[in-house]
Design an enzyme around this catalytic site. Structure first.
Site, PDB file in Angstrom:
ATOM      1  N   ASP A  76       6.277  16.590 -13.168  1.00  0.00           N
ATOM      2  CA  ASP A  76       6.643  15.360 -12.459  1.00  0.00           C
ATOM      3  C   ASP A  76       8.000  15.487 -11.744  1.00  0.00           C
ATOM      4  O   ASP A  76       8.638  16.537 -11.784  1.00  0.00           O
ATOM      5  CB  ASP A  76       6.642  14.215 -13.492  1.00  0.00           C
ATOM      6  CG  ASP A  76       6.172  12.903 -12.907  1.00  0.00           C
ATOM      7  OD1 ASP A  76       6.247  12.725 -11.684  1.00  0.00           O
ATOM      8  OD2 ASP A  76       5.728  12.030 -13.698  1.00  0.00           O
ATOM      9  N   GLU A 102       5.018  15.596  -7.166  1.00  0.00           N
ATOM     10  CA  GLU A 102       6.259  15.264  -6.471  1.00  0.00           C
ATOM     11  C   GLU A 102       6.079  14.062  -5.555  1.00  0.00           C
ATOM     12  O   GLU A 102       7.006  13.668  -4.852  1.00  0.00           O
ATOM     13  CB  GLU A 102       6.717  16.537  -5.733  1.00  0.00           C
ATOM     14  CG  GLU A 102       8.063  16.525  -5.085  1.00  0.00           C
ATOM     15  CD  GLU A 102       7.995  16.057  -3.637  1.00  0.00           C
ATOM     16  OE1 GLU A 102       9.054  15.925  -3.019  1.00  0.00           O
ATOM     17  OE2 GLU A 102       6.885  15.806  -3.123  1.00  0.00           O
ATOM     18  N   TRP A 103       4.886  13.474  -5.587  1.00  0.00           N
ATOM     19  CA  TRP A 103       4.541  12.227  -4.880  1.00  0.00           C
ATOM     20  C   TRP A 103       4.581  12.333  -3.354  1.00  0.00           C
ATOM     21  O   TRP A 103       4.665  11.314  -2.652  1.00  0.00           O
ATOM     22  CB  TRP A 103       5.445  11.066  -5.328  1.00  0.00           C
ATOM     23  CG  TRP A 103       5.774  11.043  -6.777  1.00  0.00           C
ATOM     24  CD1 TRP A 103       4.901  11.209  -7.810  1.00  0.00           C
ATOM     25  CD2 TRP A 103       7.064  10.841  -7.371  1.00  0.00           C
ATOM     26  NE1 TRP A 103       5.555  11.134  -9.011  1.00  0.00           N
ATOM     27  CE2 TRP A 103       6.892  10.899  -8.765  1.00  0.00           C
ATOM     28  CE3 TRP A 103       8.340  10.616  -6.856  1.00  0.00           C
ATOM     29  CZ2 TRP A 103       7.949  10.753  -9.656  1.00  0.00           C
ATOM     30  CZ3 TRP A 103       9.393  10.456  -7.748  1.00  0.00           C
ATOM     31  CH2 TRP A 103       9.183  10.525  -9.126  1.00  0.00           C
ATOM     32  N   GLY A 104       4.631  13.541  -2.819  1.00  0.00           N
ATOM     33  CA  GLY A 104       4.598  13.688  -1.368  1.00  0.00           C
ATOM     34  C   GLY A 104       5.933  13.518  -0.681  1.00  0.00           C
ATOM     35  O   GLY A 104       6.027  13.618   0.549  1.00  0.00           O
ATOM     36  N   ASP A 160       2.070   6.735  -7.174  1.00  0.00           N
ATOM     37  CA  ASP A 160       1.000   6.543  -8.165  1.00  0.00           C
ATOM     38  C   ASP A 160      -0.127   5.632  -7.672  1.00  0.00           C
ATOM     39  O   ASP A 160       0.120   4.598  -7.045  1.00  0.00           O
ATOM     40  CB  ASP A 160       1.577   5.922  -9.444  1.00  0.00           C
ATOM     41  CG  ASP A 160       2.446   6.915 -10.185  1.00  0.00           C
ATOM     42  OD1 ASP A 160       2.702   8.010  -9.643  1.00  0.00           O
ATOM     43  OD2 ASP A 160       2.874   6.589 -11.307  1.00  0.00           O
TER      44      ASP A 160
HETATM   45  C1  GLA Z   1       4.851   9.390 -12.749  1.00  0.00           C
HETATM   46  C2  GLA Z   1       3.585  10.128 -12.350  1.00  0.00           C
HETATM   47  C3  GLA Z   1       2.408   9.521 -13.079  1.00  0.00           C
HETATM   48  C4  GLA Z   1       2.621   9.628 -14.583  1.00  0.00           C
HETATM   49  C5  GLA Z   1       3.934   8.973 -14.972  1.00  0.00           C
HETATM   50  C6  GLA Z   1       4.317   9.257 -16.426  1.00  0.00           C
HETATM   51  O1  GLA Z   1       4.866   8.073 -12.326  1.00  0.00           O
HETATM   52  O2  GLA Z   1       3.403  10.056 -10.958  1.00  0.00           O
HETATM   53  O3  GLA Z   1       1.207  10.141 -12.707  1.00  0.00           O
HETATM   54  O4  GLA Z   1       2.610  10.985 -14.951  1.00  0.00           O
HETATM   55  O5  GLA Z   1       5.009   9.434 -14.171  1.00  0.00           O
HETATM   56  O6  GLA Z   1       5.529   8.703 -16.796  1.00  0.00           O
END
Ligand code: GLA
Length: 395
Positions: free
Chosen positions: A148, A181-183, A203
């Site tokens: 993450d 890394e969410w992009g 997310d």
């Molecule tokens: C981030 C990630 C999620 C999950 C949470 C856990 O938000 O993007 O997919 O793994 O952390 O805390």
């Protein structure tokens, strides 16, 4: 002279043994289950074992789901040697015990950590402990690591993930590396070097509008994916209750068109029949897992209605008609156009509709239209998914 050459070759091999990821893993998008979407921090040995049992007994394993992944909250501290400390109350026998159990079911085991100093739930992160943690994961029998991006302050994304990649490679156990890394730093541009899949967005939330907003972000990313490296639009919400069955069918269909990793995120022990039918739709899964590894692209977009096309191995093709609007739509569909819907249109060997059977992948039957142009009714938020199957391919 000979010994000089030997020395050079040895040094070359040594240098080559670092600075790389494990190839030959994730040749098709990984499939499995992850604890986060349904259970968040409420993870335990019991829960994970029950999910592994359910994965095997519910037919999910037979459908291709393989990895059982514990997300955040299994870790509580580091000891004096910097070793990660597992939550003893929730995982009384430790992580290796759990990994062994999951392996005994013929499944693979995944775990979660974070490139920052702490995970998103505030547990100890991996920063500064990459090689040590990788050795620990290898010892435990980890097969998949989701990594993450919380609490990374000024860290550089690419080099942080490369460091963990090197740690994993040095630990010598093949581990699928899932970049989460969410992009933010465009991981599609460098993720292939570091790992096997990378999240492209924030997310997912178990709601239609949230799910569809993720789809919008995937439109230009098809060219970055291929066998061994995938865009990851996040885990599935199918069966978690926030969308209708129709919407979950759409969610799953689009993920398969996108060649997305298919990580179920629901309670596998209590699956409604509709949920099970969606997650185990073999014809949809076959699109996702197709060996060509081509991510689908948006071929037509008029806002409320889109057509997505996915090229498949052996000159086959899939088309997904997506009604994103809140109203029923009647659309005119020309199968000739759908079949030829990309550059191959101009190729010397054009696609000919007569060479194909057309299969409806939710109705599970062949469509035999009298003419190529037909009209189709699409309820709100629904899809139709067709596969053009070459008549002389043995499928
Ligand atoms: C981030 C990630 C999620 C999950 C949470 C856990 O938000 O993007 O997919 O793994 O952390 O805390």
């Amino acid at each position: 002279m000979k010994s000089y050459i030997l020395l050079v070759v040895t040094i070359f091999c040594f240098l080559n043994a670092t600075g790389q990821k494990f190839e030959q893993l994730a040749k098709t998008p990984p499939m499995g289950w992850n604890s986060w979407n349904k259970f968040a921090c409420n993870v335990s040995e019991d829960l994970i074992m029950q999910m592994a049992d359910a994965m095997a007994s519910s037919g999910m394993k037979d459908a291709g789901y393989e990895y059982v992944v514990i997300d955040d909250c299994w870790q509580v501290d580091r000891d004096a040697n910097g070793e990660i400390v597992v939550d003893q109350k929730r995982f009384p026998h430790g992580i290796k015990y759990l990994a062994d159990y999951i392996h005994s079911k013929g499944l693979k085991f995944g775990i979660y950590s974070c490139a920052g100093s702490m995970t998103c739930a505030g547990r100890p992160g991996g920063r500064g402990h990459e090689f040590q943690d990788a050795r620990t994961y290898a010892r435990w029998g980890v097969d998949y690591l989701k990594y993450d991006w919380c609490n990374t302050t000024t860290q550089n994304a690419k080099s942080s993930y490369i460091t963990m990649r090197d740690g994993l490679f040095a630990a010598r156990r093949p581990i699928v590396f899932s970049i989460c890394e969410w992009g933010t730093a465009k991981p599609w541009e460098w993720g292939k070097e570091a790992g096997h899949l990378w999240r492209t967005t924030g997310d997912i939330v178990d709601r239609w509008d949230a799910m569809i907003s993720i789809v919008d972000k995937e439109k230009d990313l098809a060219k970055y994916a291929g066998p061994g490296y995938w865009n990851d639009p996040d885990m599935l919400e199918v069966g978690n209750g926030g969308m209708t069955t129709e919407e979950y069918r759409t969610h799953f269909s689009v993920w398969c068109m996108l060649a997305a990793p298919l990580m179920a995120g629901n309670d596998l022990k209590n699956m409604a029949d509709e949920t099970s039918a969606i997650l185990k739709n073999q014809e949809l899964i076959a699109l996702d897992q197709d060996s060509l590894g081509a991510q689908g692209f948006c071929y037509r977009d008029n806002g409320g209605y889109q057509i997505w096309i996915k090229k498949l191995a052996h000159k086959e093709k899939a088309a997904c008609l997506l009604n994103r609007s809140d109203e029923e739509k009647t659309v005119q569909v020309d199968f000739n156009v759908l079949l030829k819907a990309n550059d191959d249109y101009w190729s010397s060997e054009p696609y000919k509709l007569d060479d194909y059977k057309i299969r409806d992948l939710w109705e599970h039957k062949e469509v035999k239209p009298d003419k190529a142009l037909i009209s189709i009714k699409l309820p709100p938020h629904s899809v139709k998914v067709f596969r053009f199957i070459k008549r002389n391919n043995s499928l």
